[in-house]
Design an enzyme around this catalytic site. Structure first.
Site, PDB file in Angstrom:
ATOM      1  N   HIS A  14      52.378  44.885  42.707  1.00  0.00           N
ATOM      2  CA  HIS A  14      53.853  43.933  42.092  1.00  0.00           C
ATOM      3  C   HIS A  14      53.759  42.419  41.698  1.00  0.00           C
ATOM      4  CE1 HIS A  14      57.957  44.381  43.024  1.00  0.00           C
ATOM      5  NE2 HIS A  14      58.213  43.535  43.880  1.00  0.00           N
ATOM      6  N   ASP A  24      61.691  39.090  46.044  1.00  0.00           N
ATOM      7  CA  ASP A  24      61.463  39.984  46.166  1.00  0.00           C
ATOM      8  C   ASP A  24      61.947  41.143  45.094  1.00  0.00           C
ATOM      9  OD1 ASP A  24      59.546  41.919  45.526  1.00  0.00           O
ATOM     10  OD2 ASP A  24      59.394  42.516  47.408  1.00  0.00           O
ATOM     11  N   CYS A  78      58.716  43.730  37.571  1.00  0.00           N
ATOM     12  CA  CYS A  78      58.393  42.800  37.972  1.00  0.00           C
ATOM     13  C   CYS A  78      58.217  41.761  38.328  1.00  0.00           C
ATOM     14  CB  CYS A  78      57.754  43.482  39.442  1.00  0.00           C
ATOM     15  SG  CYS A  78      55.672  43.994  39.020  1.00  0.00           S
TER      16      CYS A  78
END
Length: 447
Positions: free
Chosen positions: A335, A352, A405
């Site tokens: 991630h 995030d 991401c």
């Protein structure tokens, strides 16, 4: 008068009558003085004039003096009467004369003493009343003075309260004006930022779209070098990861950050007041935390010396002279997230796209800043208590799948390095992928 009346009585040859007349005359004289004293005492009681009271008091004292003196005068008057009677050849009996004298003197003495006593009582009463009046006047003036002081204090307190209220109203008005101005400025900045953001997300021209199609979908060897800057290159295989639904690798992210650095340099030339930004590679956090270290005891532990030389490549060779430091972070190879150090604002914030707080990374980066300042400046980081560590906020754009991401991380760096609001969302991600590809192929991020 006394002598004339005595001579008339002599013709009656009645010595007792003569002495009685003398006694009556003497008593009348005393009464006359006494009446005068009584009037003065009445005036003294009723008058409010200070000078008049003083005159009446003096007259009373003088009258009392005269009453006392009249006793002495009586003896001389008796002697004069006896002398007149003797000249006419009248002989008084000694007992009659002595008896009349004794009665006359006793009566006059009692009368005068009574009047003097009454006068002194009234004088004492007057003095007591005067003393009481003076005390009342003193008390009145003291009370008036106290009331005046209390009034002045109340007026002063009221004045202070009014001044404070005026100051509070003025401060409130100024604060409101400042708030409105800041809101207006913020709105203007936001509008400007949105315009800039809309330019960042502008549709590509036909020529730009052709460049992107060739870069992402064109045929050729996976190892073909698509772009190069100094020793950094990007090959076709990595560019093909910009296809929708593909997970970005570190080569794409690193190279795009180089493009952002080039744009930042060009923007700084246009407006030096905005300050420079620096873009670390993801290896920075990997080194700082000993990630993947052969020694399990050291793996994941903080170690400043691993990155102490990295700041030599930042603009100006001084981290603390920058505006922002942008750090992509790969979490366990699964991630991508982005951390940004806002140096001027004394803030470290995590971005995030899955909503993770990133608190541990924030604390590690703050520790890095303290060690960096101690190593390069030879002193502790000043105003440490003013720094804020901000985890991912609710308004941070969120990804709706498990593979975008890397694109979100690139866009966080792209928008925030331009001070633009994060106005993109999941629906813009394909357009963002094309934007990354065009920036790489053009050799600089889009303005």
């Amino acid at each position: 008068m006394f002598k004339l009346e005595t001579e008339q009585l002599l013709k009656q040859k009645n010595p007792c009558t003569v002495y009685e007349l003398a006694l009556a005359w003497e008593k009348a004289e005393g009464l006359q003085i006494a009446v005068s004293i009584d009037r003065k005492m009445e005036n003294l009681t009723n008058s409010n004039d200070k000078d008049t009271k003083n005159d009446d008091l003096a007259a009373i004292l003088k009258g009392m003096q005269e009453l006392s003196i009249s006793q002495t005068k009586q003896v001389n008057k008796w002697s004069d009467a006896e002398k007149v009677l003797s000249e006419e050849g009248i002989k008084f009996r000694d007992d009659s004369v002595a008896d009349i004298e004794q009665k006359s003197l006793a009566t006059l003495k009692s009368f005068v003493g009574q009047k003097i006593k009454q006068g002194m009582q009234k004088i004492d009463q007057f003095r007591i009343r005067k003393a009481r009046q003076q005390q009342l006047e003193i008390s009145y003036h003291q009370n008036e003075g106290k009331k005046l002081k209390e009034f002045e204090k109340r007026e002063e307190d009221l004045y202070r309260v009014n001044i404070r209220r005026i100051a509070e109203k003025r401060a409130k008005r100024d604060a409101e004006a400042q708030r409105l101005k800041e809101a207006s400025d913020a709105k203007a900045r936001e509008e400007e930022a949105r315009k800039s953001a809309s330019l960042l997300l502008r549709p590509l021209t036909e020529e730009e779209s052709e460049i992107v199609r060739n870069a992402i979908y064109g045929s050729g060897s996976p190892s073909d070098v698509m772009a190069k800057v100094d020793s950094d290159i990007i090959v076709r295989e990595s560019m093909q990861r910009l296809h929708p639904g593909q997970w970005l690798n570190d080569e794409i992210i690193h190279y795009f950050l180089i493009m952002l650095a080039k744009r930042d340099e060009e923007l700084h030339k246009i407006d030096p007041s905005k300050g420079r930004s620096h873009f670390f590679k993801s290896f920075f956090m990997t080194k700082l935390l000993n990630e993947g270290h052969a020694d399990p005891n050291l793996n994941g532990t903080y170690e400043y010396r691993n990155v102490k030389r990295w700041s030599k490549k930042v603009p100006g060779k001084d981290i603390f002279s920058l505006n922002k430091v942008i750090i992509p972070i790969n979490q366990g190879g699964a991630h991508w997230v982005c951390a940004i150090i806002f140096v001027r604002e004394k803030r470290i914030q995590m971005y995030d796209s899955l909503g993770g707080s990133g608190q541990a990374y924030l604390e590690y980066l703050f520790e890095y800043l303290k060690d960096e300042h101690r190593d390069k400046k030879k002193e502790a980081l000043p105003q440490q208590d003013e720094w804020k560590l901000v985890p991912t906020q609710n308004d941070t754009p969120h990804q709706m799948n498990g593979f975008d991401c890397g694109v979100f991380t690139c866009m966080f760096a792209d928008f925030l390095s331009r001070d633009c609001p994060l106005v993109f969302s999941q629906e813009h991600i394909t357009q963002c992928r094309e934007r990354i590809a065009l920036s790489i192929m053009n050799g600089s991020a889009l303005m």
